[in-house]
Write a protein that holds these residues in place. Structure first.
Motif, PDB file in Angstrom:
ATOM      1  N   SER A 156      -7.243 -16.032  26.650  1.00 16.24           N
ATOM      2  CA  SER A 156      -8.078 -16.792  25.706  1.00 16.24           C
ATOM      3  C   SER A 156      -9.545 -16.718  26.107  1.00 16.24           C
ATOM      4  CB  SER A 156      -7.626 -18.252  25.658  1.00 16.24           C
ATOM      5  OG  SER A 156      -6.307 -18.369  25.199  1.00 16.24           O
ATOM      6  N   ASP A 157     -10.417 -16.802  25.132  1.00 20.07           N
ATOM      7  CA  ASP A 157     -11.857 -16.873  25.396  1.00 20.07           C
ATOM      8  C   ASP A 157     -12.475 -17.898  24.451  1.00 20.07           C
ATOM      9  OD1 ASP A 157     -13.355 -15.435  23.010  1.00 20.07           O
ATOM     10  OD2 ASP A 157     -11.638 -14.166  23.475  1.00 20.07           O
ATOM     11  N   PRO A 158     -13.558 -18.557  24.860  1.00 24.39           N
ATOM     12  CA  PRO A 158     -14.140 -19.641  24.063  1.00 24.39           C
ATOM     13  C   PRO A 158     -14.672 -19.215  22.707  1.00 24.39           C
ATOM     14  CG  PRO A 158     -15.589 -19.056  25.873  1.00 24.39           C
ATOM     15  CD  PRO A 158     -14.294 -18.352  26.120  1.00 24.39           C
ATOM     16  N   ASP A 159     -15.164 -17.982  22.598  1.00 21.02           N
ATOM     17  CA  ASP A 159     -15.703 -17.512  21.320  1.00 21.02           C
ATOM     18  C   ASP A 159     -14.593 -17.424  20.268  1.00 21.02           C
ATOM     19  OD1 ASP A 159     -18.556 -16.267  22.313  1.00 21.02           O
ATOM     20  OD2 ASP A 159     -16.965 -15.959  23.771  1.00 21.02           O
ATOM     21  N   SER A 160     -13.476 -16.826  20.663  1.00 23.04           N
ATOM     22  CA  SER A 160     -12.362 -16.683  19.725  1.00 23.04           C
ATOM     23  C   SER A 160     -11.781 -18.032  19.351  1.00 23.04           C
ATOM     24  CB  SER A 160     -11.269 -15.802  20.351  1.00 23.04           C
ATOM     25  OG  SER A 160     -11.758 -14.496  20.595  1.00 23.04           O
ATOM     26  N   VAL A 161     -11.685 -18.929  20.325  1.00 21.15           N
ATOM     27  CA  VAL A 161     -11.151 -20.268  20.041  1.00 21.15           C
ATOM     28  C   VAL A 161     -12.043 -20.985  19.034  1.00 21.15           C
ATOM     29  CG1 VAL A 161     -10.545 -22.524  21.007  1.00 21.15           C
ATOM     30  CG2 VAL A 161     -10.061 -20.445  22.314  1.00 21.15           C
ATOM     31  N   GLY A 162     -13.369 -20.851  19.203  1.00 19.90           N
ATOM     32  CA  GLY A 162     -14.298 -21.500  18.281  1.00 19.90           C
ATOM     33  C   GLY A 162     -14.176 -20.981  16.865  1.00 19.90           C
ATOM     34  N   VAL A 163     -14.019 -19.658  16.704  1.00 17.79           N
ATOM     35  CA  VAL A 163     -13.881 -19.063  15.374  1.00 17.79           C
ATOM     36  C   VAL A 163     -12.588 -19.530  14.709  1.00 17.79           C
ATOM     37  CG1 VAL A 163     -13.576 -16.911  14.091  1.00 17.79           C
ATOM     38  CG2 VAL A 163     -15.262 -17.033  15.918  1.00 17.79           C
ATOM     39  N   VAL A 164     -11.493 -19.554  15.474  1.00 24.62           N
ATOM     40  CA  VAL A 164     -10.204 -19.936  14.897  1.00 24.62           C
ATOM     41  C   VAL A 164     -10.173 -21.419  14.538  1.00 24.62           C
ATOM     42  CG1 VAL A 164      -7.715 -20.087  15.277  1.00 24.62           C
ATOM     43  CG2 VAL A 164      -8.976 -18.077  16.058  1.00 24.62           C
ATOM     44  N   ILE A 165     -10.780 -22.272  15.354  1.00 26.31           N
ATOM     45  CA  ILE A 165     -10.856 -23.691  15.001  1.00 26.31           C
ATOM     46  C   ILE A 165     -11.547 -23.850  13.654  1.00 26.31           C
ATOM     47  CG2 ILE A 165     -12.016 -25.871  15.556  1.00 26.31           C
ATOM     48  CD1 ILE A 165     -11.400 -25.384  18.478  1.00 26.31           C
ATOM     49  N   GLY A 166     -12.629 -23.107  13.442  1.00 28.99           N
ATOM     50  CA  GLY A 166     -13.331 -23.154  12.162  1.00 28.99           C
ATOM     51  C   GLY A 166     -12.451 -22.696  11.017  1.00 28.99           C
ATOM     52  N   ALA A 167     -11.619 -21.682  11.268  1.00 26.70           N
ATOM     53  CA  ALA A 167     -10.716 -21.183  10.233  1.00 26.70           C
ATOM     54  C   ALA A 167      -9.674 -22.243   9.873  1.00 26.70           C
ATOM     55  CB  ALA A 167     -10.017 -19.920  10.720  1.00 26.70           C
ATOM     56  N   LEU A 168      -9.139 -22.907  10.875  1.00 29.55           N
ATOM     57  CA  LEU A 168      -8.144 -23.954  10.625  1.00 29.55           C
ATOM     58  C   LEU A 168      -8.753 -25.084   9.803  1.00 29.55           C
ATOM     59  CD1 LEU A 168      -6.492 -24.115  14.173  1.00 29.55           C
ATOM     60  CD2 LEU A 168      -5.522 -23.089  12.104  1.00 29.55           C
ATOM     61  N   LYS A 169      -9.974 -25.489  10.163  1.00 24.59           N
ATOM     62  CA  LYS A 169     -10.650 -26.560   9.417  1.00 24.59           C
ATOM     63  C   LYS A 169     -10.907 -26.130   7.977  1.00 24.59           C
ATOM     64  CE  LYS A 169     -12.259 -29.970  10.732  1.00 24.59           C
ATOM     65  NZ  LYS A 169     -11.814 -31.378  10.778  1.00 24.59           N
ATOM     66  N   ALA A 170     -11.348 -24.893   7.791  1.00 25.70           N
ATOM     67  CA  ALA A 170     -11.638 -24.392   6.447  1.00 25.70           C
ATOM     68  C   ALA A 170     -10.385 -24.360   5.588  1.00 25.70           C
ATOM     69  CB  ALA A 170     -12.253 -22.996   6.531  1.00 25.70           C
ATOM     70  N   ALA A 171      -9.249 -24.116   6.230  1.00 27.37           N
ATOM     71  CA  ALA A 171      -7.981 -24.034   5.498  1.00 27.37           C
ATOM     72  C   ALA A 171      -7.307 -25.394   5.351  1.00 27.37           C
ATOM     73  CB  ALA A 171      -7.040 -23.067   6.209  1.00 27.37           C
ATOM     74  N   GLY A 172      -7.992 -26.451   5.791  1.00 28.98           N
ATOM     75  CA  GLY A 172      -7.441 -27.796   5.649  1.00 28.98           C
ATOM     76  C   GLY A 172      -6.441 -28.184   6.723  1.00 28.98           C
ATOM     77  N   LYS A 173      -6.458 -27.468   7.851  1.00 29.29           N
ATOM     78  CA  LYS A 173      -5.540 -27.766   8.946  1.00 29.29           C
ATOM     79  C   LYS A 173      -6.252 -28.558  10.045  1.00 29.29           C
ATOM     80  CE  LYS A 173      -2.264 -25.213   7.104  1.00 29.29           C
ATOM     81  NZ  LYS A 173      -1.014 -25.793   6.557  1.00 29.29           N
ATOM     82  N   ASP A 174      -5.502 -29.365  10.770  1.00 32.26           N
ATOM     83  CA  ASP A 174      -6.045 -30.123  11.887  1.00 32.26           C
ATOM     84  C   ASP A 174      -5.860 -29.315  13.168  1.00 32.26           C
ATOM     85  OD1 ASP A 174      -6.860 -31.906  13.796  1.00 32.26           O
ATOM     86  OD2 ASP A 174      -5.253 -33.372  13.438  1.00 32.26           O
ATOM     87  N   PRO A 175      -6.948 -28.837  13.778  1.00 33.92           N
ATOM     88  CA  PRO A 175      -6.810 -28.045  15.006  1.00 33.92           C
ATOM     89  C   PRO A 175      -6.077 -28.802  16.114  1.00 33.92           C
ATOM     90  CG  PRO A 175      -9.010 -27.821  14.113  1.00 33.92           C
ATOM     91  CD  PRO A 175      -8.352 -28.914  13.340  1.00 33.92           C
ATOM     92  N   ALA A 176      -6.261 -30.104  16.162  1.00 34.58           N
ATOM     93  CA  ALA A 176      -5.610 -30.903  17.205  1.00 34.58           C
ATOM     94  C   ALA A 176      -4.099 -30.900  17.042  1.00 34.58           C
ATOM     95  CB  ALA A 176      -6.140 -32.332  17.178  1.00 34.58           C
ATOM     96  N   ALA A 177      -3.617 -30.625  15.827  1.00 38.79           N
ATOM     97  CA  ALA A 177      -2.182 -30.599  15.571  1.00 38.79           C
ATOM     98  C   ALA A 177      -1.612 -29.188  15.678  1.00 38.79           C
ATOM     99  CB  ALA A 177      -1.892 -31.169  14.180  1.00 38.79           C
ATOM    100  N   THR A 178      -2.499 -28.235  15.972  1.00 39.70           N
ATOM    101  CA  THR A 178      -2.072 -26.842  16.121  1.00 39.70           C
ATOM    102  C   THR A 178      -1.908 -26.555  17.607  1.00 39.70           C
ATOM    103  OG1 THR A 178      -3.356 -26.297  14.154  1.00 39.70           O
ATOM    104  CG2 THR A 178      -2.592 -24.460  15.502  1.00 39.70           C
ATOM    105  N   ALA A 179      -0.749 -26.882  18.126  1.00 37.94           N
ATOM    106  CA  ALA A 179      -0.521 -26.780  19.562  1.00 37.94           C
ATOM    107  C   ALA A 179       0.478 -25.682  19.905  1.00 37.94           C
ATOM    108  CB  ALA A 179      -0.033 -28.114  20.106  1.00 37.94           C
ATOM    109  N   LYS A 180       0.367 -25.211  21.120  1.00 36.79           N
ATOM    110  CA  LYS A 180       1.309 -24.221  21.657  1.00 36.79           C
ATOM    111  C   LYS A 180       1.632 -24.658  23.085  1.00 36.79           C
ATOM    112  CE  LYS A 180       3.419 -20.159  21.219  1.00 36.79           C
ATOM    113  NZ  LYS A 180       2.630 -18.925  21.063  1.00 36.79           N
ATOM    114  N   GLY A 181       2.898 -24.909  23.330  1.00 31.24           N
ATOM    115  CA  GLY A 181       3.282 -25.367  24.656  1.00 31.24           C
ATOM    116  C   GLY A 181       2.669 -26.700  25.013  1.00 31.24           C
ATOM    117  N   GLY A 182       2.416 -27.524  23.983  1.00 31.81           N
ATOM    118  CA  GLY A 182       1.823 -28.831  24.228  1.00 31.81           C
ATOM    119  C   GLY A 182       0.313 -28.801  24.408  1.00 31.81           C
ATOM    120  N   LYS A 183      -0.303 -27.618  24.299  1.00 29.84           N
ATOM    121  CA  LYS A 183      -1.749 -27.481  24.473  1.00 29.84           C
ATOM    122  C   LYS A 183      -2.414 -27.195  23.129  1.00 29.84           C
ATOM    123  CE  LYS A 183      -1.800 -27.713  29.029  1.00 29.84           C
ATOM    124  NZ  LYS A 183      -2.539 -28.763  29.785  1.00 29.84           N
TER     125      LYS A 183
END
Length: 417
Positions: A156-183
Motif C-alpha cells: 500500500s502507498d498513501p497516494d493510492s489510498v487517498g485516490v481510492v478514498i475519494g472514489a468511494l466517497k464519490a460513489a456514495g460509499k463510506d470508506p470507514a466501512a470498507t475494511a479488509k481484515g478489520g483494517k
C-alpha cells in the motif's frame, strides 16, 4: 505517488523547469495548443491533450472531465465515451487501453486510474453501473492493511489510498466501512505518517514507502491529507477558516493512534509550514538538478488538501502564487490545467481569470468541443470611459436641443408680420 507515475512526473517537471525560465504571459495561453511532433502518433479521438497517452490516458481524461464539469461545462459525448470505453470487463481501468476490442490484461489495471475514473464518472452522472463495477473491483484488490497499492499485489502507498478514498466517497460509499481484515483505509493512512517519534520538523508529514523505508514526501502528504478528510478531488471553498496545528506531543499521544481528522490536521500543519518556507509554494529537486525548483503539481494538490480541512488562508495564498506563476507549466497540459481549475474551485477563485488567463477555455481547447461551451468572463466596465461617454452624450443632447430651439425661434420671427 506510485513509483511509475513519480518517475514520469519528475521527468516532465525537469523539462517544465527549463520552460519556466522563459517569459510566457498567462494571458497568451488561452488559445494556444501545442503542436504535435511529425513522428508522434495521432492521439485517439475524444482524448484531451496531444501527448502519448500510454501512461496517463485515463488519468488526464478523468481529470479533464472532472474539472470541466466542476466549472459548469458539459464535456462532449466523445470525450466521455472515450473514458467509459477504457474500462475492463472486471471493472478496473488501466492507464491506457490502446485497443478496446482486446480483453484487458489484469496486471495492467491500476487503482489510481480506476479511482479517478470513478470520481469523474460519478460527477458527470448517469454512469452508476460503470462506477459500481469499478468500486467492486477496487474492493477485490484492497490489501490486508486496509489500503491499496498502485498495481494490485504491491504494498500500500498513501497516494493510492487517498485516490481510492475519494472514489468511494464519490460513489456514495463510506470508506470507514470498507475494511479488509478489520483494517480500514484510514488505518492504512496512519501507518505512513510521521508522529511524535520523528524530529519536530517532520511531525505530521507522510512518507512514501521505498525499499521498506518511509521518506518524508510532500506529494504523499497532500494526497494523504485529502484522503484522511474523506475528500474527492472536488472540494468546495470552506466557509470558515481554520488554522492547522502541529500535534501536541505529550505522553501517550501520537498521530499513529489519532482520529482521521487529527491525522489530516497534523498533515495540513506540515504542508502549511512547507508552503510558508517556500514562499507560498512547494519545491522539489528534479533528477540532474542541484537546487530545488517549484513543484507546481504538488502545490495544487496541497491547495485542495488544505481547503478540504478548512485551512482557507493557506490554500488561498498557495493558489494565488500558482495563478501568477504556473502558465508555462500548465500550457497544453490537460492534467495540469485540471489541477489548477480544481484548485481555484477549492479556494473560491475564478478559474476563468487566473492571472489573466482563462484556464477553463484553455482546457476545452485541448479536446473535443463541449456540449455546453465555457462561459466568457464578463469584462468590467471602465468607469472613467463610461463616465466620459455619459458626459459627451449629455452635452450632445443639449447641443442638438439648443440648435433645434434656435431654428424654431428663427422660423417664428420670419412668420411674424
Amino acid at each position: 505517488m506510485p513509483l511509475r507515475r513519480r518517475a514520469a512526473v519528475l521527468v516532465v517537471t525537469a523539462a517544465v523547469s527549463a520552460l519556466s525560465a522563459l517569459s510566457v504571459p498567462a494571458a497568451t495561453a488561452d488559445t494556444a495548443t501545442p503542436s504535435a511532433s511529425a513522428s508522434a502518433p495521432k492521439p485517439p479521438s475524444g482524448l484531451y491533450g496531444a501527448g502519448d497517452p500510454t501512461y496517463d490516458g485515463v488519468w488526464r481524461q478523468s481529470y479533464a472531465l472532472l474539472a470541466l464539469k466542476t466549472a459548469g461545462v458539459n464535456p462532449a459525448a466523445a470525450a466521455v465515451g472515450w473514458l467509459t470505453g477504457q474500462q475492463c470487463a472486471d471493472g478496473g481501468f488501466p492507464s491506457y487501453r490502446a485497443n478496446t476490442a482486446v480483453a484487458c490484461d489484469p496486471k495492467h489495471e491500476d487503482t489510481n486510474a480506476t479511482g479517478i475514473a470513478v470520481q469523474a464518472l460519478a460527477a458527470l452522472g448517469g454512469h452508476d453501473a460503470a462506477t459500481a463495477k469499478a468500486v467492486a473491483w477496487l474492493a477485490t484488490v484492497q490489501n490486508a492493511d486496509g489500503g491499496w497499492s498502485y498495481n494490485p499485489g504491491g504494498a500500500s502507498d498513501p497516494d493510492s489510498v487517498g485516490v481510492v478514498i475519494g472514489a468511494l466517497k464519490a460513489a456514495g460509499k463510506d470508506p470507514a466501512a470498507t475494511a479488509k481484515g478489520g483494517k480500514t483505509p484510514y488505518d492504512a493512512l496512519r501507518t505512513f505518517q510521521f508522529g511524535c517519534a520523528a524530529k519536530p520538523a517532520d511531525r505530521g508529514a507522510f512518507g512514501y514507502p521505498m525499499n521498506g523505508k518511509l521518506t518524508v514526501n510532500a506529494k504523499a502528504t497532500a494526497d494523504a491529507v485529502r484522503g484522511a478528510q474523506g475528500a474527492t478531488f472536488v472540494v468546495a471553498a470552506p466557509a470558515a477558516d481554520i488554522a492547522a496545528r502541529v500535534p501536541a506531543c505529550v505522553t501517550g499521544h501520537d498521530t499513529a493512534v489519532a482520529t482521521p481528522a487529527d491525522v489530516a490536521n497534523a498533515g495540513a500543519a506540515y504542508l502549511t509550514a512547507q508552503l510558508t518556507a517556500g514562499g507560498d509554494h512547494l519545491t522539489a529537486v528534479t533528477p540532474g538538478a542541484d537546487k530545488p525548483t517549484a513543484d507546481y503539481g504538488t502545490t495544487a494538490d496541497a491547495v485542495i488538501a488544505l481547503a478540504a480541512g478548512g485551512h482557507l488562508t493557506s490554500a488561498k495564498s498557495a493558489y494565488t502564487w500558482l495563478a501568477a506563476n504556473s502558465a508555462a507549466w500548465s500550457r497544453g497540459n490537460p492534467a495540469a490545467l485540471s489541477q489548477l481549475v480544481l484548485a481555484a474551485h477549492a479556494t473560491g477563485a475564478d478559474p476563468r481569470a487566473a492571472g489573466g488567463a482563462d484556464l477553463v477555455r484553455q482546457l476545452t481547447n485541448l479536446g473535443p468541443a463541449p456540449t455546453t461551451p465555457p462561459a466568457t468572463p464578463a469584462k468590467k466596465k471602465d468607469s472613467k470611459k463610461s463616465s466620459t461617454a455619459s458626459t459627451l452624450l449629455i452635452v450632445g443632447v443639449f447641443f442638438i436641443a439648443s440648435v433645434g430651439f434656435g431654428l424654431f425661434l428663427s422660423a417664428r420671427k420670419k412668420r411674424q408680420p
